[in-house]
Write an enzyme that holds these catalytic residues in place. Structure first.
Site, mmCIF file in Angstrom:
data_model
loop_
_atom_site.group_PDB
_atom_site.id
_atom_site.type_symbol
_atom_site.label_atom_id
_atom_site.label_comp_id
_atom_site.label_asym_id
_atom_site.label_seq_id
_atom_site.Cartn_x
_atom_site.Cartn_y
_atom_site.Cartn_z
ATOM 1 C CG ASN A 1 -11.688 8.513 -8.711
ATOM 2 O OD1 ASN A 1 -11.514 9.570 -9.320
ATOM 3 N ND2 ASN A 1 -11.874 8.465 -7.402
ATOM 4 C CD1 TRP A 2 -7.913 7.718 -14.469
ATOM 5 C CD2 TRP A 2 -8.162 9.321 -16.020
ATOM 6 N NE1 TRP A 2 -7.838 7.124 -15.713
ATOM 7 C CE2 TRP A 2 -7.992 8.079 -16.669
ATOM 8 C CE3 TRP A 2 -8.354 10.461 -16.795
ATOM 9 C CZ2 TRP A 2 -7.982 7.967 -18.052
ATOM 10 C CZ3 TRP A 2 -8.346 10.345 -18.179
ATOM 11 C CH2 TRP A 2 -8.170 9.113 -18.802
ATOM 12 C CE LYS A 3 -8.488 8.151 -5.866
ATOM 13 N NZ LYS A 3 -7.969 7.595 -4.632
ATOM 14 C CD GLU B 1 -13.486 4.108 -3.356
ATOM 15 O OE1 GLU B 1 -12.997 3.659 -4.400
ATOM 16 O OE2 GLU B 1 -13.302 5.273 -2.965
ATOM 17 N N GLY C 1 -8.408 3.596 -8.455
ATOM 18 C CA GLY C 1 -7.696 4.874 -8.441
ATOM 19 C C GLY C 1 -6.352 4.745 -9.134
ATOM 20 N N GLY C 2 -5.294 4.657 -8.355
ATOM 21 C CA GLY C 2 -3.923 4.652 -8.877
ATOM 22 C C GLY C 2 -3.703 3.729 -10.076
ATOM 23 C CG HIS D 1 -13.601 9.380 -3.358
ATOM 24 N ND1 HIS D 1 -12.505 9.571 -2.553
ATOM 25 C CD2 HIS D 1 -13.329 8.299 -4.134
ATOM 26 C CE1 HIS D 1 -11.598 8.640 -2.838
ATOM 27 N NE2 HIS D 1 -12.081 7.860 -3.793
ATOM 28 C CB SER E 1 -4.930 -0.912 -2.689
ATOM 29 O OG SER E 1 -4.490 0.248 -1.998
ATOM 30 C CD GLU F 1 -8.887 10.363 -2.556
ATOM 31 O OE1 GLU F 1 -9.206 10.877 -3.640
ATOM 32 O OE2 GLU F 1 -8.237 9.301 -2.474
ATOM 33 N N GLY G 1 -5.240 4.061 -1.713
ATOM 34 C CA GLY G 1 -3.922 4.619 -2.005
ATOM 35 C C GLY G 1 -2.847 4.140 -1.038
#
Ligand code: 13P
Length: 259
Positions: free
Chosen positions: A11-13, A169, A236-237, A97, A215, A99, A175
């Site tokens: 997930n590159w956001k 999640e 993610g990251g 999600h 994470s 976010e 993050g």
């Protein structure tokens, strides 16, 4: 024994331009010559879906979107329909999600509408569920997740549920560098599977893939991904670095061989 194919989703956001996305794909393909029995999908920003989709069509990687609107077309400035996502080659779509819930007013009701729209347009929903830190500390983890599952899966046919992907999640692990322990992840994943078994049926519960997100890095991936009810990761990251992402993929168990 399970024959659920492990699934790792990047997930590159809101990261990566089109050239960045294409560069990543070249680097990942170079780094990871074979994917083994792991299914892999990349969810870039909307702007990179088309170009990345064209490139991914030549690879085993699948294309995913980060959101979908529930109407088919019309006067909805700024929204994207499932048909448009399908048109550029998406197979999966991330829905609900945290976010989106946190910053964009997403609710269990809108998540449910997006899920139904995704299924109508033949996209597979990757439905996100998870508790915040205050909710976990107040021992409300399961109450929250059960509510999210109930609302998200309301009035969905069983044949559709079995194609679902659910991503657990924990919001406090996203993050933050703070991962759920493998025991914490497995506990919630097995409760989700039990819930599916009671509220859908046993066969459906066995088929649904439940991913962990929060994470995930190459150094903690093996521990988490080898839990019996963890069928992959939503990353993610760490998915922004092709070498790190390839190393995470390498940690996924080759289930049908080992079990
Ligand atoms: P991080 O891996 O950056 O914690 O993000 C997890 C996530 O939100 C994936 O959807």
């Amino acid at each position: 024994m399970t024959n659920r194919t492990p699934f790792i989703v990047a997930n590159w956001k809101m990261n990566f331009t089109v050239p960045d996305a294409l560069k990543f794909e070249t680097a990942l393909t170079h780094e990871l010559k074979a994917t083994g029995e792991v299914e892999i999908a990349i969810a870039p920003p909307f702007t990179a879906l088309y170009s990345l989709g064209v490139t991914l069509a030549e690879t085993p990687y699948k294309l995913a979107a980060q959101n979908v609107f529930w109407e088919e077309s019309g006067a909805y400035t700024g929204e994207i329909s499932g048909a448009f996502l399908k048109d550029v080659g998406c197979e999966y779509v991330i829905i609900g999600h945290s976010e989106r819930r946190q910053y964009f007013g997403e609710t269990d009701e809108t998540v449910s509408k997006r899920i139904r729209a995704a299924l109508r347009d033949e996209l597979v929903p990757v439905m996100c569920v998870g508790e915040t830190l205050p909710e976990r500390e107040a021992n409300k983890t399961w109450t929250i997740i059960e509510r999210q599952l109930k609302m998200g899966l309301a009035s969905i046919f069983l044949k559709d549920v079995e194609r679902f992907v659910i991503a657990y999640e924990p919001v406090w692990a996203i993050g933050t560098g703070r991962t759920a322990s493998s025991a914490q992840a497995e506990e919630v994943h097995s409760m989700i599977r039990d819930w599916l078994s009671k509220n859908c049926d046993g066969a459906t519960a066995e088929r649904v893939r439940i991913l962990y997100g929060g994470s995930v890095k190459a150094k903690n991936a093996r521990e988490i991904l080898t839990q019996p009810n963890v069928d992959g990761g939503l990353v993610g990251g760490a998915s922004l670095d092709p070498i790190e992402f390839a190393n995470i993929i390498r940690c996924a168990p080759q289930r049908s061989q080992s079990n």
